[in-house]
Design an enzyme around this catalytic site. Structure first.
Site, PDB file in Angstrom:
ATOM      1  N   SER A  60     -17.234   6.510   4.659  1.00  0.00           N
ATOM      2  CA  SER A  60     -18.440   5.706   4.846  1.00  0.00           C
ATOM      3  C   SER A  60     -19.113   6.006   6.186  1.00  0.00           C
ATOM      4  CB  SER A  60     -18.089   4.210   4.777  1.00  0.00           C
ATOM      5  OG  SER A  60     -17.137   3.897   5.781  1.00  0.00           O
ATOM      6  N   ASP A  99      -2.499   8.010   3.957  1.00  0.00           N
ATOM      7  CA  ASP A  99      -1.598   8.450   2.881  1.00  0.00           C
ATOM      8  C   ASP A  99      -1.153   9.891   3.146  1.00  0.00           C
ATOM      9  OD1 ASP A  99      -3.427  10.390   1.657  1.00  0.00           O
ATOM     10  OD2 ASP A  99      -4.550   8.694   0.845  1.00  0.00           O
ATOM     11  N   CYS A 119       8.557   0.766  16.481  1.00  0.00           N
ATOM     12  CA  CYS A 119       8.742  -0.562  17.071  1.00  0.00           C
ATOM     13  C   CYS A 119       7.445  -1.008  17.747  1.00  0.00           C
ATOM     14  CB  CYS A 119       9.868  -0.503  18.091  1.00  0.00           C
ATOM     15  SG  CYS A 119      10.074  -2.055  18.984  1.00  0.00           S
ATOM     16  N   CYS A 174      13.723  -3.405  15.334  1.00  0.00           N
ATOM     17  CA  CYS A 174      13.989  -2.159  16.054  1.00  0.00           C
ATOM     18  C   CYS A 174      15.482  -2.041  16.368  1.00  0.00           C
ATOM     19  CB  CYS A 174      13.181  -2.171  17.352  1.00  0.00           C
ATOM     20  SG  CYS A 174      13.548  -0.825  18.471  1.00  0.00           S
ATOM     21  N   ARG A 220       0.821  -1.210   0.000  1.00  0.00           N
ATOM     22  CA  ARG A 220       0.000   0.000   0.000  1.00  0.00           C
ATOM     23  C   ARG A 220       0.859   1.266   0.000  1.00  0.00           C
ATOM     24  NH1 ARG A 220      -3.980  -0.692   4.729  1.00  0.00           N
ATOM     25  NH2 ARG A 220      -4.614   1.383   4.054  1.00  0.00           N
ATOM     26  N   PRO A 253     -20.489   9.944  -3.467  1.00  0.00           N
ATOM     27  CA  PRO A 253     -21.408   9.486  -4.531  1.00  0.00           C
ATOM     28  C   PRO A 253     -22.529   8.613  -3.984  1.00  0.00           C
ATOM     29  CG  PRO A 253     -19.180   8.542  -4.819  1.00  0.00           C
ATOM     30  CD  PRO A 253     -19.132   9.412  -3.607  1.00  0.00           C
ATOM     31  N   HIS A 310      -5.945   8.336  12.041  1.00  0.00           N
ATOM     32  CA  HIS A 310      -5.609   6.912  12.003  1.00  0.00           C
ATOM     33  C   HIS A 310      -4.149   6.667  11.662  1.00  0.00           C
ATOM     34  CE1 HIS A 310     -10.167   5.967  11.343  1.00  0.00           C
ATOM     35  NE2 HIS A 310      -9.861   6.158  12.622  1.00  0.00           N
ATOM     36  N   ALA A 312     -15.400  13.342  -5.419  1.00  0.00           N
ATOM     37  CA  ALA A 312     -14.715  14.509  -4.836  1.00  0.00           C
ATOM     38  C   ALA A 312     -14.017  15.354  -5.893  1.00  0.00           C
ATOM     39  CB  ALA A 312     -13.697  14.033  -3.796  1.00  0.00           C
ATOM     40  N   GLN A 368      -8.899  10.744   8.008  1.00  0.00           N
ATOM     41  CA  GLN A 368      -8.744   9.360   8.478  1.00  0.00           C
ATOM     42  C   GLN A 368      -7.713   8.631   7.617  1.00  0.00           C
ATOM     43  OE1 GLN A 368     -12.956   7.611   9.241  1.00  0.00           O
ATOM     44  NE2 GLN A 368     -13.238   9.391   7.947  1.00  0.00           N
TER      45      GLN A 368
HETATM   46  C1  BJW Z   1     -15.976   8.576  -2.694  1.00  0.00           C
HETATM   47  C2  BJW Z   1     -15.370   8.412  -3.906  1.00  0.00           C
HETATM   48  C3  BJW Z   1     -15.060   9.577  -4.579  1.00  0.00           C
HETATM   49  C4  BJW Z   1     -15.671   6.457  -3.175  1.00  0.00           C
HETATM   50  N1  BJW Z   1     -15.343  10.758  -4.039  1.00  0.00           N
HETATM   51  N2  BJW Z   1     -16.290   9.678  -2.113  1.00  0.00           N
HETATM   52  C5  BJW Z   1     -18.920   2.126  18.285  1.00  0.00           C
HETATM   53  C6  BJW Z   1     -19.810   1.348  17.622  1.00  0.00           C
HETATM   54  C7  BJW Z   1     -19.397   0.196  16.925  1.00  0.00           C
HETATM   55  C8  BJW Z   1     -18.038  -0.152  16.898  1.00  0.00           C
HETATM   56  C9  BJW Z   1     -17.156   0.623  17.567  1.00  0.00           C
HETATM   57  C10 BJW Z   1     -17.582   1.752  18.253  1.00  0.00           C
HETATM   58  N3  BJW Z   1     -16.493   2.360  18.791  1.00  0.00           N
HETATM   59  C11 BJW Z   1     -15.390   1.648  18.450  1.00  0.00           C
HETATM   60  C12 BJW Z   1     -15.766   0.575  17.721  1.00  0.00           C
HETATM   61  C13 BJW Z   1     -14.849  -0.457  17.178  1.00  0.00           C
HETATM   62  C14 BJW Z   1     -14.119  -0.034  15.956  1.00  0.00           C
HETATM   63  C15 BJW Z   1     -15.130   0.295  14.875  1.00  0.00           C
HETATM   64  O1  BJW Z   1     -15.467   1.432  14.595  1.00  0.00           O
HETATM   65  N4  BJW Z   1     -15.589  -0.720  14.175  1.00  0.00           N
HETATM   66  C16 BJW Z   1     -16.545  -0.546  13.056  1.00  0.00           C
HETATM   67  C17 BJW Z   1     -16.099  -1.378  11.859  1.00  0.00           C
HETATM   68  C18 BJW Z   1     -17.919  -0.876  13.544  1.00  0.00           C
HETATM   69  N5  BJW Z   1     -13.236   1.086  16.211  1.00  0.00           N
HETATM   70  C19 BJW Z   1     -12.010   0.914  16.676  1.00  0.00           C
HETATM   71  O2  BJW Z   1     -11.577  -0.203  16.936  1.00  0.00           O
HETATM   72  C20 BJW Z   1     -11.164   2.144  16.941  1.00  0.00           C
HETATM   73  N6  BJW Z   1     -10.561   2.061  18.222  1.00  0.00           N
HETATM   74  C21 BJW Z   1     -11.256   2.135  19.343  1.00  0.00           C
HETATM   75  O3  BJW Z   1     -12.432   2.339  19.351  1.00  0.00           O
HETATM   76  O4  BJW Z   1     -10.488   1.969  20.451  1.00  0.00           O
HETATM   77  C22 BJW Z   1     -11.131   1.964  21.718  1.00  0.00           C
HETATM   78  C23 BJW Z   1     -10.018   1.904  22.748  1.00  0.00           C
HETATM   79  C24 BJW Z   1      -9.940   2.895  23.698  1.00  0.00           C
HETATM   80  C25 BJW Z   1      -8.934   2.842  24.664  1.00  0.00           C
HETATM   81  C26 BJW Z   1      -8.011   1.788  24.664  1.00  0.00           C
HETATM   82  C27 BJW Z   1      -8.095   0.797  23.715  1.00  0.00           C
HETATM   83  C28 BJW Z   1      -9.095   0.864  22.739  1.00  0.00           C
HETATM   84  C29 BJW Z   1     -10.004   2.216  15.962  1.00  0.00           C
HETATM   85  C30 BJW Z   1     -10.430   2.378  14.556  1.00  0.00           C
HETATM   86  C31 BJW Z   1      -9.193   2.385  13.638  1.00  0.00           C
HETATM   87  C32 BJW Z   1      -9.576   2.320  12.198  1.00  0.00           C
HETATM   88  N7  BJW Z   1      -8.426   2.089  11.413  1.00  0.00           N
HETATM   89  C33 BJW Z   1      -8.556   1.921   9.963  1.00  0.00           C
HETATM   90  C34 BJW Z   1      -7.287   1.250   9.421  1.00  0.00           C
HETATM   91  C35 BJW Z   1      -6.127   2.228   9.389  1.00  0.00           C
HETATM   92  C36 BJW Z   1      -4.930   1.594   8.783  1.00  0.00           C
HETATM   93  C37 BJW Z   1      -5.186   1.116   7.372  1.00  0.00           C
HETATM   94  O5  BJW Z   1      -5.595   1.911   6.501  1.00  0.00           O
HETATM   95  O6  BJW Z   1      -4.970  -0.072   7.142  1.00  0.00           O
HETATM   96  O7  BJW Z   1      -8.777   3.204   9.338  1.00  0.00           O
HETATM   97  S1  BJW Z   1     -10.013   1.017   9.481  1.00  0.00           S
HETATM   98  C38 BJW Z   1     -10.356   1.927   8.018  1.00  0.00           C
HETATM   99  O8  BJW Z   1     -11.616   2.596   8.159  1.00  0.00           O
HETATM  100  C39 BJW Z   1      -9.281   3.032   7.966  1.00  0.00           C
HETATM  101  C40 BJW Z   1     -10.094   4.220   7.563  1.00  0.00           C
HETATM  102  O9  BJW Z   1      -9.444   5.421   7.945  1.00  0.00           O
HETATM  103  C41 BJW Z   1     -11.401   4.006   8.274  1.00  0.00           C
HETATM  104  C42 BJW Z   1     -12.548   4.743   7.705  1.00  0.00           C
HETATM  105  O10 BJW Z   1     -12.802   4.315   6.402  1.00  0.00           O
HETATM  106  P1  BJW Z   1     -13.274   5.372   5.320  1.00  0.00           P
HETATM  107  O11 BJW Z   1     -12.213   6.401   5.137  1.00  0.00           O
HETATM  108  O12 BJW Z   1     -14.612   5.871   5.640  1.00  0.00           O
HETATM  109  O13 BJW Z   1     -13.261   4.476   3.975  1.00  0.00           O
HETATM  110  P2  BJW Z   1     -14.351   3.456   3.414  1.00  0.00           P
HETATM  111  O14 BJW Z   1     -13.631   2.577   2.469  1.00  0.00           O
HETATM  112  O15 BJW Z   1     -15.132   2.841   4.496  1.00  0.00           O
HETATM  113  O16 BJW Z   1     -15.392   4.392   2.630  1.00  0.00           O
HETATM  114  C43 BJW Z   1     -15.014   5.112   1.481  1.00  0.00           C
HETATM  115  C44 BJW Z   1     -16.147   6.066   1.143  1.00  0.00           C
HETATM  116  O17 BJW Z   1     -15.730   6.859   0.046  1.00  0.00           O
HETATM  117  C45 BJW Z   1     -17.461   5.380   0.711  1.00  0.00           C
HETATM  118  O18 BJW Z   1     -18.555   5.983   1.397  1.00  0.00           O
HETATM  119  C46 BJW Z   1     -17.550   5.672  -0.795  1.00  0.00           C
HETATM  120  O19 BJW Z   1     -18.889   5.836  -1.246  1.00  0.00           O
HETATM  121  C47 BJW Z   1     -16.807   6.968  -0.880  1.00  0.00           C
HETATM  122  N8  BJW Z   1     -16.203   7.234  -2.165  1.00  0.00           N
HETATM  123  N9  BJW Z   1     -15.234   7.007  -4.133  1.00  0.00           N
HETATM  124  C48 BJW Z   1     -15.968  10.772  -2.818  1.00  0.00           C
HETATM  125  N10 BJW Z   1     -14.476   9.476  -5.802  1.00  0.00           N
HETATM  126 ZN    ZN Z   2      12.016  -1.423  20.169  1.00  0.00          ZN
END
Ligand code: BJW
Ligand code: ZN
Length: 254
Positions: A194, A105, A128, A152, A71, A219, A120, A236, A102
């Site tokens: 999303s 990149d 590490c 590390c 990636r 969209p 994120h 966008a 979020q």
């Molecule tokens: C266009 C387009 C164009 C297309 N123009 N638009 C409450 C309720 C339920 C669950 C939870 C909750 N609170 C926490 C949770 C658990 C969990 C969670 O949310 N789970 C859900 C799946 C339900 N959350 C967590 O675990 C978080 N941590 C946490 O809560 O910790 C608690 C804690 C506290 C204290 C100690 C210990 C713990 C952490 C969340 C981390 C998310 N990380 C990721 C991965 C990052 C690394 C990587 O990239 O690999 O972040 S997940 C992934 O989703 C990534 C993104 O930033 C994030 C959001 O996704 P995004 O950006 O919305 O993308 P998509 O693909 O979902 O959507 C794309 C959109 O674009 C679509 O709508 C398209 O239509 C649109 N689109 N083309 C404009 N041209």
């Molecule tokens: Zn280390």
């Protein structure tokens, strides 16, 4: 110009504190797949949601590190698009604006945004997994599915990507800055997310509850439709430049 663009242009032209909140859709038209898009090529049989966890890294560090290296390579080959440039233009026009992303990149920075808040983390900040010491970004990008992570320099622990995985807390400073900005803005523009992943998905809701105008660019329908005052349905790269043009097309702040 369509009516929804006019409906968004009026409050944007009047706003003094703007929050721009972006997700993976922002970079989709640069060729960076969204998080929930099917993975392609080597990775087509994998599930992103299962790979983006501390458990996956613990069980198979080479698989997860290899995915992030793939990636990082895709992002390094990508270029910022007209949507990223429009976001930077809004920031330049509204000095009291805050960009919260979020995305892991660096396309906002490369389009001219000075200091996005990365909720994120980043593909360019490895550290590490044992002692958290920052590690250098590897030279070049390793090719192939399984790539053993570097070790590390201090404790020999496996280096991990500097991103926030499911179940991990968001960086304190980033979430605090995002909540503070959303609580005190006049207008929040949410682009290409999303709205499924928490706590990030709270940010537009915080702004709406505080009385800000919320404008969404996507969209597709999302759960954020119901907190948005204006929904601009489209990609966008088309919607954002048209919006900037509608507000500041004559080069004057309205
Ligand atoms: C266009 C387009 C164009 C297309 N123009 N638009 C409450 C309720 C339920 C669950 C939870 C909750 N609170 C926490 C949770 C658990 C969990 C969670 O949310 N789970 C859900 C799946 C339900 N959350 C967590 O675990 C978080 N941590 C946490 O809560 O910790 C608690 C804690 C506290 C204290 C100690 C210990 C713990 C952490 C969340 C981390 C998310 N990380 C990721 C991965 C990052 C690394 C990587 O990239 O690999 O972040 S997940 C992934 O989703 C990534 C993104 O930033 C994030 C959001 O996704 P995004 O950006 O919305 O993308 P998509 O693909 O979902 O959507 C794309 C959109 O674009 C679509 O709508 C398209 O239509 C649109 N689109 N083309 C404009 N041209
Ligand atoms: Zn280390």
């Amino acid at each position: 110009m369509g009516q929804p663009t006019r409906d968004a242009a009026v409050p944007l032209g009047q706003a003094r504190r703007v929050v721009i909140f972006t997700g993976a859709g922002m970079s989709a038209e640069s060729g960076v797949p969204t998080f929930r898009d099917a993975l392609t090529g080597l990775w087509r049989r994998f599930d992103a949601q299962a790979l983006a966890t501390p458990e996956a890294f613990r069980d198979d560090p080479a698989l997860v590190w290899g995915w992030y290296e793939w990636r990082r390579g895709a992002v390094q080959r990508a270029r910022p698009n007209a949507g990223h440039r429009a976001v930077a233009a809004i920031e330049a026009r509204v000095p009291g604006s805050v960009l919260i992303t979020q995305n892991v990149d660096d396309l906002h920075e490369r389009a001219g945004s000075a200091a996005p808040v990365h909720l994120h983390g980043s593909l360019f900040a490895p550290r590490c997994s044992a002692c958290a010491l920052p590690a250098p970004v590897p030279d070049g990008v390793a090719d192939g599915r399984r790539v053993p992570p570097p070790r590390c320099g201090r404790c020999s622990g496996p280096v991990r990507p500097g991103v926030v995985w499911f179940g991990e807390p968001l960086p304190r400073e980033a979430i605090d800055a995002a909540v503070e900005a959303a609580s005190s803005c006049d207008l929040l523009l949410t682009v290409g997310t999303s709205g499924l992943v928490y706590p990030a998905a709270e940010i537009p809701q915080v702004a709406a509850r505080a009385g800000a105008t919320v404008i969404q660019v996507n969209p597709d329908e999302t759960p954020l439709d119901r907190v948005s005052d204006v929904n601009l349905r489209g990609p966008a790269t088309q919607v954002l430049p048209a919006l900037v043009d509608a507000v500041w097309g004559n080069g004057q702040r309205t």
